[in-house]
Design a protein around this motif. Structure first.
Motif, PDB file in Angstrom:
ATOM      1  N   ALA A   1       0.827  -1.213   0.000  1.00  0.00           N
ATOM      2  CA  ALA A   1       0.000   0.000   0.000  1.00  0.00           C
ATOM      3  C   ALA A   1       0.859   1.260   0.000  1.00  0.00           C
ATOM      4  N   ALA A   2       1.932   1.271   0.795  1.00  0.00           N
ATOM      5  CA  ALA A   2       2.809   2.455   0.836  1.00  0.00           C
ATOM      6  C   ALA A   2       3.478   2.693  -0.505  1.00  0.00           C
ATOM      7  N   THR A   3       3.859   1.615  -1.180  1.00  0.00           N
ATOM      8  CA  THR A   3       4.514   1.758  -2.488  1.00  0.00           C
ATOM      9  C   THR A   3       3.573   2.332  -3.526  1.00  0.00           C
ATOM     10  N   VAL A   4       2.301   1.957  -3.449  1.00  0.00           N
ATOM     11  CA  VAL A   4       1.322   2.413  -4.436  1.00  0.00           C
ATOM     12  C   VAL A   4       0.819   3.816  -4.121  1.00  0.00           C
ATOM     13  N   TYR A   5       0.447   4.046  -2.866  1.00  0.00           N
ATOM     14  CA  TYR A   5      -0.249   5.287  -2.536  1.00  0.00           C
ATOM     15  C   TYR A   5       0.673   6.395  -2.031  1.00  0.00           C
ATOM     16  N   GLY A   6       1.882   6.056  -1.566  1.00  0.00           N
ATOM     17  CA  GLY A   6       2.788   7.093  -1.097  1.00  0.00           C
ATOM     18  C   GLY A   6       3.097   8.138  -2.165  1.00  0.00           C
ATOM     19  N   PRO A   7       3.564   7.728  -3.362  1.00  0.00           N
ATOM     20  CA  PRO A   7       3.834   8.723  -4.405  1.00  0.00           C
ATOM     21  C   PRO A   7       2.597   9.516  -4.818  1.00  0.00           C
ATOM     22  N   ARG A   8       1.431   8.881  -4.789  1.00  0.00           N
ATOM     23  CA  ARG A   8       0.208   9.613  -5.155  1.00  0.00           C
ATOM     24  C   ARG A   8      -0.098  10.724  -4.165  1.00  0.00           C
ATOM     25  N   LEU A   9       0.306  10.504  -2.897  1.00  0.00           N
ATOM     26  CA  LEU A   9       0.086  11.527  -1.875  1.00  0.00           C
ATOM     27  C   LEU A   9       1.233  12.514  -1.793  1.00  0.00           C
ATOM     28  N   GLY A  10       2.249  12.325  -2.621  1.00  0.00           N
ATOM     29  CA  GLY A  10       3.406  13.211  -2.601  1.00  0.00           C
ATOM     30  C   GLY A  10       4.353  12.938  -1.453  1.00  0.00           C
ATOM     31  N   VAL A  11       4.294  11.724  -0.870  1.00  0.00           N
ATOM     32  CA  VAL A  11       5.145  11.346   0.249  1.00  0.00           C
ATOM     33  C   VAL A  11       5.942  10.123  -0.159  1.00  0.00           C
ATOM     34  N   ALA A  12       7.242  10.124   0.128  1.00  0.00           N
ATOM     35  CA  ALA A  12       8.077   8.967  -0.200  1.00  0.00           C
ATOM     36  C   ALA A  12       7.597   7.750   0.570  1.00  0.00           C
ATOM     37  N   ALA A  13       7.550   6.616  -0.104  1.00  0.00           N
ATOM     38  CA  ALA A  13       7.068   5.378   0.525  1.00  0.00           C
ATOM     39  C   ALA A  13       7.826   5.032   1.803  1.00  0.00           C
ATOM     40  N   PRO A  14       9.162   5.193   1.878  1.00  0.00           N
ATOM     41  CA  PRO A  14       9.850   4.897   3.146  1.00  0.00           C
ATOM     42  C   PRO A  14       9.334   5.707   4.319  1.00  0.00           C
ATOM     43  N   LEU A  15       8.971   6.973   4.084  1.00  0.00           N
ATOM     44  CA  LEU A  15       8.428   7.782   5.183  1.00  0.00           C
ATOM     45  C   LEU A  15       7.084   7.239   5.656  1.00  0.00           C
ATOM     46  N   VAL A  16       6.254   6.800   4.726  1.00  0.00           N
ATOM     47  CA  VAL A  16       4.968   6.202   5.105  1.00  0.00           C
ATOM     48  C   VAL A  16       5.201   4.966   5.959  1.00  0.00           C
ATOM     49  N   LEU A  17       6.168   4.139   5.574  1.00  0.00           N
ATOM     50  CA  LEU A  17       6.452   2.920   6.320  1.00  0.00           C
ATOM     51  C   LEU A  17       6.995   3.233   7.709  1.00  0.00           C
ATOM     52  N   VAL A  18       7.858   4.245   7.810  1.00  0.00           N
ATOM     53  CA  VAL A  18       8.359   4.637   9.128  1.00  0.00           C
ATOM     54  C   VAL A  18       7.211   5.104  10.019  1.00  0.00           C
ATOM     55  N   ALA A  19       6.302   5.913   9.456  1.00  0.00           N
ATOM     56  CA  ALA A  19       5.160   6.403  10.239  1.00  0.00           C
ATOM     57  C   ALA A  19       4.276   5.253  10.702  1.00  0.00           C
ATOM     58  N   VAL A  20       4.035   4.289   9.818  1.00  0.00           N
ATOM     59  CA  VAL A  20       3.233   3.125  10.203  1.00  0.00           C
ATOM     60  C   VAL A  20       3.936   2.328  11.295  1.00  0.00           C
ATOM     61  N   GLY A  21       5.268   2.188  11.173  1.00  0.00           N
ATOM     62  CA  GLY A  21       6.023   1.482  12.200  1.00  0.00           C
ATOM     63  C   GLY A  21       5.949   2.170  13.543  1.00  0.00           C
ATOM     64  N   VAL A  22       6.038   3.502  13.550  1.00  0.00           N
ATOM     65  CA  VAL A  22       5.927   4.253  14.807  1.00  0.00           C
ATOM     66  C   VAL A  22       4.551   4.042  15.422  1.00  0.00           C
ATOM     67  N   ALA A  23       3.513   4.101  14.600  1.00  0.00           N
ATOM     68  CA  ALA A  23       2.159   3.880  15.117  1.00  0.00           C
ATOM     69  C   ALA A  23       2.019   2.463  15.678  1.00  0.00           C
ATOM     70  N   ALA A  24       2.614   1.482  14.996  1.00  0.00           N
ATOM     71  CA  ALA A  24       2.511   0.096  15.463  1.00  0.00           C
ATOM     72  C   ALA A  24       3.274  -0.121  16.758  1.00  0.00           C
ATOM     73  N   SER A  25       4.310   0.694  17.008  1.00  0.00           N
ATOM     74  CA  SER A  25       5.104   0.507  18.220  1.00  0.00           C
ATOM     75  C   SER A  25       4.310   0.777  19.493  1.00  0.00           C
ATOM     76  N   PHE A  26       3.185   1.466  19.382  1.00  0.00           N
ATOM     77  CA  PHE A  26       2.347   1.734  20.554  1.00  0.00           C
ATOM     78  C   PHE A  26       1.392   0.580  20.849  1.00  0.00           C
ATOM     79  N   LEU A  27       1.317  -0.394  19.961  1.00  0.00           N
ATOM     80  CA  LEU A  27       0.488  -1.561  20.212  1.00  0.00           C
ATOM     81  C   LEU A  27       1.199  -2.497  21.175  1.00  0.00           C
TER      82      LEU A  27
END
Length: 512
Positions: free
Chosen positions: A17-43
């Motif tokens: 999902a990050a690879t497909v939708y990150g560029p469409r949102l104007g955000v690099a896919a690695p940044l999306v993955l880092v953000a998702v990882g940070v959010a998951a770290s609170f679980l």
């Protein structure tokens, strides 16, 4: 077991999902993955998650670098090798030393050696830059330089990191460290070269494309593990094995095998790179908590990271400026040689000219050249002319220099290498947080602006001139193909084989 499967499946879906939708949102896919990882770290499931850095350095990076080396265009790599080697070795060494001095001054108690270790961690660039700039009209030379740099500088940085850690001991010797560095590279090149050659020897005999690809998955580890066991760089060995495979595979492996390799390795790259950035985000929370618990807070670490990022860009800009001046002088020297090369190429097309060159070469002391020597000489002339045309057609100016400077983003290697710092490293949690922050800021600031920046800097494109150049290039390629086919002898007919038309005539005659 079920929880682990859920995590793995969720991770794969998030990467896709990050690879497909990150560029469409104007955000690099690695940044999306880092953000998702940070959010998951609170679980709760990820509260105590810790990924061993050896898994990344020994299990993730060798196949990633091997795959990039195999897919590197051989001709562009050869033409830009001078610039690539400078960016991936000289620039990394210079950045590590300058950053080492900076870190030693602003982080109390770590000293110059640990500062160089952290400088080596944040010095190498990431291949994510190439995927971004390929979507713009930037020069192919810039793409080739960034591709090659991100391929080789990881190994250079990790060798410097290992040398700097050794330098923290009381028995450190500069010449001993230099010898260790040289040994690590030379042995790795030898091991990688042997493994790359054996790889092709074995795989050319395997006709099943699926089995061939499975064997290719083992090659980076077969190169890296023995190199590490000998005290050399496993990453350098994996890169060399990949380069040798990429150079020789078109001649030795079938198109079906190479297509299977390409498709499957692209999938492996996507998954492994995504996994690195996800784990970075997952572990970021724990790193921040350690810094807050053991030190004053994260504010100082963020300020240090900002300063480090500014220094890396500044050092890179200074080096690239001098590199462009050097490449410009070299291009002018090649341009002066062009008439001479054209004259020699014309002579090689006639028997009289060949005889003249042969007589000149025979007059020199040494072995008398043969016809095969003349053929190799003709190939070198043709290659030299093609290189001259390439460098004249693709000059490097301030726009290209700006692209090379700003596209030097940090990423997966910085994240992985930071976790390899020994547990007794002074202020280890602060150093890891600085490295993570440099990588995140680099992807956010540079990755978020590189596309719009290059589009603004791109000169207006003359569509008619571009179409004319493309047509001229196709015409030149067709002429080369025609001249090459003219020199191929017609296959001899096997006696008794009259071909389909003869068979039909026999059948017609018989039926009549």
């Amino acid at each position: 077991m079920t929880e682990l499967l859920v995590v793995i499946v969720s991770g794969l879906l998030v990467i896709a999902a990050a690879t497909v939708y990150g560029p469409r949102l104007g955000v690099a896919a690695p940044l999306v993955l880092v953000a998702v990882g940070v959010a998951a770290s609170f679980l709760p499931a990820f509260g105590s998650a810790r990924i061993e850095p050896e898994w990344i350095l020994e299990g993730v990076l060798p196949p990633l670098l091997y795959s990039s080396a195999v897919s590197m265009p051989t001709m562009n790599f050869r033409r830009e090798f001078g610039a690539i080697s400078g960016l991936s070795v000289v620039l990394v060494v210079a950045s590590s030393l300058v950053l080492g001095l900076f870190f030693a001054l602003v982080i109390p108690g770590i000293g110059f050696a640990w500062g160089v270790a952290l400088g080596a961690i944040v010095s190498p660039t990431d291949a994510v830059a190439t995927s971004i700039i390929k979507q713009t009209s930037v020069s192919k030379r810039v793409v080739a330089m960034l591709d090659g740099e991100s391929l080789l500088n990881d190994a250079t940085a990790l060798v410097i990191l290992r040398t700097a850690i050794v330098a923290t001991s009381a028995s450190f010797s500069f010449w001993g460290a230099l010898g260790t560095f040289a040994y690590s590279v030379v042995v790795a090149v030898a091991v990688g070269g042997v493994v790359g050659w054996l790889n092709l020897v074995v795989r050319r005999r395997v006709t099943d494309a699926t089995v061939n690809t499975v064997i290719s998955f083992t090659v980076p580890f077969i190169a890296a593990v023995p190199a590490e066991a000998l005290g050399a760089s496993g990453l350098v060995a994996a890169v060399v094995a990949g380069l040798m495979t990429g150079i020789r595979a078109p001649r030795l492996l079938s198109p079906e095998n190479r297509l299977s390799d390409s498709q499957n390795w692209r999938t492996v790259e996507l998954v492994l790179e995504g996994a690195v950035f996800l784990t970075m985000g997952v572990q970021l929370k724990e790193v921040v908590e350690h810094v807050e618990r053991d030190h004053a807070g994260v504010g100082t670490a963020v300020l240090v990271a900002l300063g480090a990022l500014a220094i890396t860009v500044l050092v890179r800009a200074v080096y690239v400026s001098s590199l462009l001046v050097s490449l410009g002088r070299r291009a002018r020297r090649r341009e002066k040689l062009q008439p001479r090369l054209v004259e020699m190429q014309e002579k090689m097309t006639t028997p009289e000219g060949k005889q003249e060159i042969l007589e000149r070469a025979s007059a020199r002391p040494g072995r008398r050249p043969s016809e095969s020597d003349l053929d190799r000489f003709a190939v070198r002339i043709t290659r030299g002319l093609a290189d001259v045309e390439y460098f004249l057609r693709e000059p490097l100016g301030w726009r290209e220099g700006t692209a090379v400077v700003w596209a030097g983003m940090r990423g997966a290697v910085t994240v992985a290498a930071a976790q390899t710092l020994p547990d007794d490293t002074p202020q280890r949690s602060v150093l890891v947080l600085v490295a993570y922050t440099v990588a995140a800021l680099s992807l956010l600031v540079q990755g978020g602006t590189i596309g719009p920046l290059l589009r603004r800097l791109a000169p207006p494109v003359d569509e008619a001139a571009a179409a004319e150049r493309s047509s001229a290039e196709r015409t030149r390629l067709f002429e080369i193909l025609r001249s090459s086919s003219a020199g191929v002898e017609e296959p001899r007919r096997v006696r008794g084989n009259r071909g389909p038309s003869s068979s039909r005539s026999r059948r017609t005659t018989g039926s009549g």
